[in-house]
Design a protein around this motif. Structure first.
Motif, short mmCIF file in Angstrom:
data_model
loop_
_atom_site.label_atom_id
_atom_site.label_comp_id
_atom_site.label_asym_id
_atom_site.label_seq_id
_atom_site.Cartn_x
_atom_site.Cartn_y
_atom_site.Cartn_z
N GLY A 197 0.79 -1.23 0.00
CA GLY A 197 0.00 0.00 0.00
C GLY A 197 0.82 1.28 0.00
N THR A 198 2.15 1.17 0.01
CA THR A 198 2.99 2.36 0.05
C THR A 198 2.98 3.06 -1.31
OG1 THR A 198 4.43 1.35 1.69
CG2 THR A 198 5.32 3.23 0.47
N ARG A 199 2.82 4.35 -1.30
CA ARG A 199 2.74 5.12 -2.54
C ARG A 199 3.58 6.40 -2.42
NH1 ARG A 199 0.60 1.00 -3.27
NH2 ARG A 199 -1.41 0.50 -4.25
N LEU A 200 4.08 6.86 -3.54
CA LEU A 200 4.70 8.17 -3.65
C LEU A 200 4.12 8.85 -4.88
CD1 LEU A 200 8.48 7.53 -2.85
CD2 LEU A 200 6.95 9.06 -1.59
N ALA A 201 3.75 10.12 -4.72
CA ALA A 201 3.22 10.86 -5.86
C ALA A 201 4.33 11.32 -6.79
CB ALA A 201 2.41 12.07 -5.36
N THR A 202 5.53 11.48 -6.26
CA THR A 202 6.65 11.97 -7.07
C THR A 202 7.00 10.99 -8.18
OG1 THR A 202 7.59 13.14 -5.17
CG2 THR A 202 9.07 12.68 -7.02
N PRO A 203 7.01 11.41 -9.44
CA PRO A 203 7.42 10.49 -10.52
C PRO A 203 8.94 10.39 -10.59
CG PRO A 203 6.85 12.62 -11.44
CD PRO A 203 6.58 12.72 -9.95
N PHE A 204 9.40 9.18 -10.82
CA PHE A 204 10.83 8.94 -11.03
C PHE A 204 11.04 8.54 -12.48
CE2 PHE A 204 13.25 8.83 -7.02
CZ PHE A 204 12.23 9.08 -6.11
N PRO A 205 12.18 8.91 -13.07
CA PRO A 205 12.45 8.49 -14.45
C PRO A 205 12.61 6.97 -14.54
CG PRO A 205 14.39 9.53 -13.47
CD PRO A 205 13.27 9.75 -12.51
N THR A 246 14.60 4.78 -15.58
CA THR A 246 15.98 4.46 -15.94
C THR A 246 16.56 3.59 -14.84
OG1 THR A 246 16.81 6.43 -14.78
CG2 THR A 246 16.28 6.68 -17.14
N ASP A 247 17.74 3.05 -15.09
CA ASP A 247 18.38 2.22 -14.08
C ASP A 247 18.53 2.98 -12.76
OD1 ASP A 247 19.86 0.37 -12.66
OD2 ASP A 247 21.67 0.55 -13.87
N LEU A 248 19.13 4.16 -12.83
CA LEU A 248 19.33 4.94 -11.62
C LEU A 248 18.01 5.45 -11.06
CD1 LEU A 248 21.32 6.12 -9.61
CD2 LEU A 248 21.57 8.12 -11.10
N GLY A 249 17.08 5.85 -11.92
CA GLY A 249 15.78 6.30 -11.46
C GLY A 249 15.05 5.23 -10.69
N ASN A 250 15.09 3.99 -11.15
CA ASN A 250 14.42 2.90 -10.46
C ASN A 250 15.09 2.57 -9.13
OD1 ASN A 250 12.37 2.44 -12.37
ND2 ASN A 250 13.75 1.24 -13.65
N GLN A 251 16.41 2.63 -9.10
CA GLN A 251 17.12 2.38 -7.84
C GLN A 251 16.77 3.44 -6.79
OE1 GLN A 251 21.38 1.13 -7.97
NE2 GLN A 251 21.15 1.33 -10.19
N LEU A 252 16.77 4.70 -7.20
CA LEU A 252 16.49 5.77 -6.25
C LEU A 252 15.01 5.79 -5.86
CD1 LEU A 252 18.80 8.68 -7.42
CD2 LEU A 252 19.12 7.08 -5.52
N ALA A 253 14.13 5.33 -6.74
CA ALA A 253 12.72 5.20 -6.38
C ALA A 253 12.56 4.19 -5.26
CB ALA A 253 11.91 4.78 -7.60
N ALA A 254 13.31 3.07 -5.36
CA ALA A 254 13.26 2.06 -4.30
C ALA A 254 13.82 2.62 -2.99
CB ALA A 254 14.03 0.82 -4.73
#
Length: 490
Positions: free
Chosen positions: A299-307, A309-317
């Protein structure tokens, strides 16, 4: 996400070890005594250090380049075919605060692909730390060329310089990482069972410690472990998706006999040697941690969109892990993410445009997510890399260098400022006084004027390490002016 059988088995093995290195898995004999003697720490606030490692050695001199007429002419004369167009740089120029101007008085710009990070710099959320590199002690061109002072072992070697950047110990090839040493010191600070050190990029030297193990995650969540092998071919593994799907639990069919054997291997008290005990302990801990993380993520959500990309997905996590910090009992966390393709011996203009755009957009998204979560002042991201690249060019690329510029991003950063001394960008010429450039080794590499020890210690001090701890974790930092506080953190 679709994962083939071989990739699944690889990831499952990483999960089984929980990201722990062999060094830690075998239980360094100092672990028990260190844990027993450790000072009890308790923090009322939350802080996260996020190391973004640029694998291969980033070229700093096109990442941040002069754009005023006088200094651009010098830069373009040295960089020749690799010089970025002045018009593009001017539109990405930086506006430092009074007192935070670059040491040479030049006007600088970020690479044209870094518009998002440039915007954060100009609003005070990013600092530029100039000409950082591995050093045993301060050294000049004359001292370097005449062998009058020691230099870090195997300069310009990817592996050696990566280790030295991540340990902040150029004098000790076997040192633990400085992130790991900080986590060891604060091992008692978190109330939860999850390790303080979280890696999104597999095992790394930066987080290796004696007390706190690294815990490895993928950008899609914590891996489960199945006793039975999956069927051949691709199959779907639901996992963490930062765009809002959340994690889902998943099971694979397991043969009863294999399951029983697996459970027997990790059952407490039944192991006959150290390796078996290490495997049992690490696997059981990994299963418990994966269950804990995936439950917290539901159920965890963030409204902020991440790119995407490899780095975008890592930093989203990373951002999602920070969001569930309270339910995991975390007050201090150290994260490690990395991307490659920075070893630009050729096609640098094309590759760096992609690399730096990815870096800029992902860092801006992480900062925006920290603002969304109301924890802007508690999240500090910083860049690191094997080394800078040579000022001299090599056709359409650059060679391995030494000193380079780095970014620190976050609400607690004293941003919109340059720290340290910007090197000269004039071409080395033995016929000129001081060889035309006293900052050049003579082979195109720029001699650092800020040690990795100083850069790292300033971050550790913000994280909560006191003066005595700084001296223990960074024993060489006293050799450098200013010691362990460069002033770029509030």
């Amino acid at each position: 996400m679709h994962v083939n059988r071989r990739e699944f088995l690889r990831k499952s093995l990483c999960a089984a070890l929980g990201g722990v290195s062999v060094h830690s898995a075998l239980g360094n004999l100092k672990l028990i005594s260190a844990a027993t003697a450790a000072t009890r720490y308790s923090f009322s606030d939350y802080k996260a250090l996020v190391c973004i490692y640029l694998g291969g050695g980033n070229d700093s001199f096109n990442t941040i380049a002069p754009c005023d007429a006088t200094n651009y002419a010098i830069y373009a004369g040295t960089r020749q075919g690799l010089a970025l167009p002045q018009a593009q740089l001017l539109t990405n120029s930086l506006s430092p605060l009074a007192g935070g101007l670059p040491s040479d008085g030049a006007t600088y710009a970020m690479h044209p692909a870094m518009g998002a990070l440039r915007g954060l710099f100009n609003t005070g959320k990013v600092a530029v730390v100039a000409n950082v590199g591995t050093l045993v002690e301060p050294i000049t061109q004359h001292e370097y060329q005449n062998g009058l002072k020691p230099t870090p072992a195997q300069l310009y070697s990817h592996d050696d310089q990566t280790n030295q950047w991540q340990t902040s110990r150029p004098d000790d090839a076997n040192a633990d990482g400085w992130g790991g040493r900080v986590a060891d010191m604060f091992a008692s600070a978190n109330a939860g069972q999850l390790p303080m050190s979280i890696t999104m990029s597999g095992i790394n030297r930066f987080q290796r410690g004696n007390v706190v193990n690294q815990y490895a995650l993928d950008s899609w969540g914590a891996s489960g472990i199945a006793a039975g092998a999956p069927a051949d071919g691709d199959f779907s593994v639901p996992g963490m998706n930062y765009r809002g799907d959340g994690p889902e639990s998943w099971l694979l069919p397991a043969d009863a006999g294999r399951a029983a054997a697996f459970d027997a291997l990790r059952a407490s008290g039944g192991q006959g040697n150290m390796l078996e005990r290490a495997f049992a302990d690490s696997t059981s801990r990994a299963i418990a941690n994966a269950t804990l993380i995936n439950a917290a993520m539901v159920g965890t959500r963030l409204a902020t969109p991440f790119p995407d990309t490899d780095l975008g997905n890592q930093l989203a996590a990373v951002a999602l892990m920070i969001k569930v910090r309270a339910s995991l009992g975390m007050s201090r966390q150290v994260f490690f993410v990395s991307v490659g393709n920075y070893d630009t011996h050729g096609t640098q203009l094309t590759d760096q445009n992609s690399n730096l755009g990815e870096l800029s957009d992902a860092l801006a998204a992480l900062h925006a997510a920290s603002v969304e979560m109301g924890i802007e002042n508690g999240v500090t991201a910083f860049t690191a890399s094997d080394f800078g690249r040579s000022l001299a060019i090599n056709s359409d690329g650059t060679d391995h260098g030494w000193g380079g510029h780095h970014f620190v991003v976050g609400g607690a950063v004293r941003g919109q400022r340059f720290y340290g001394t910007m090197p000269k960008l004039t071409q080395y010429d033995e016929s000129q006084p001081n060889n035309g450039n006293p900052d050049d080794t003579g082979y195109g590499q720029i001699i650092p004027t800020i040690a990795v020890d100083q850069y790292s210690a300033t971050l550790a001090r913000w994280f909560g390490v006191d003066a005595g701890g700084i001296a223990d974790i960074f024993p060489n930092v006293g050799r450098f002016n200013g010691g362990g506080n460069l002033g770029f953190m509030l």
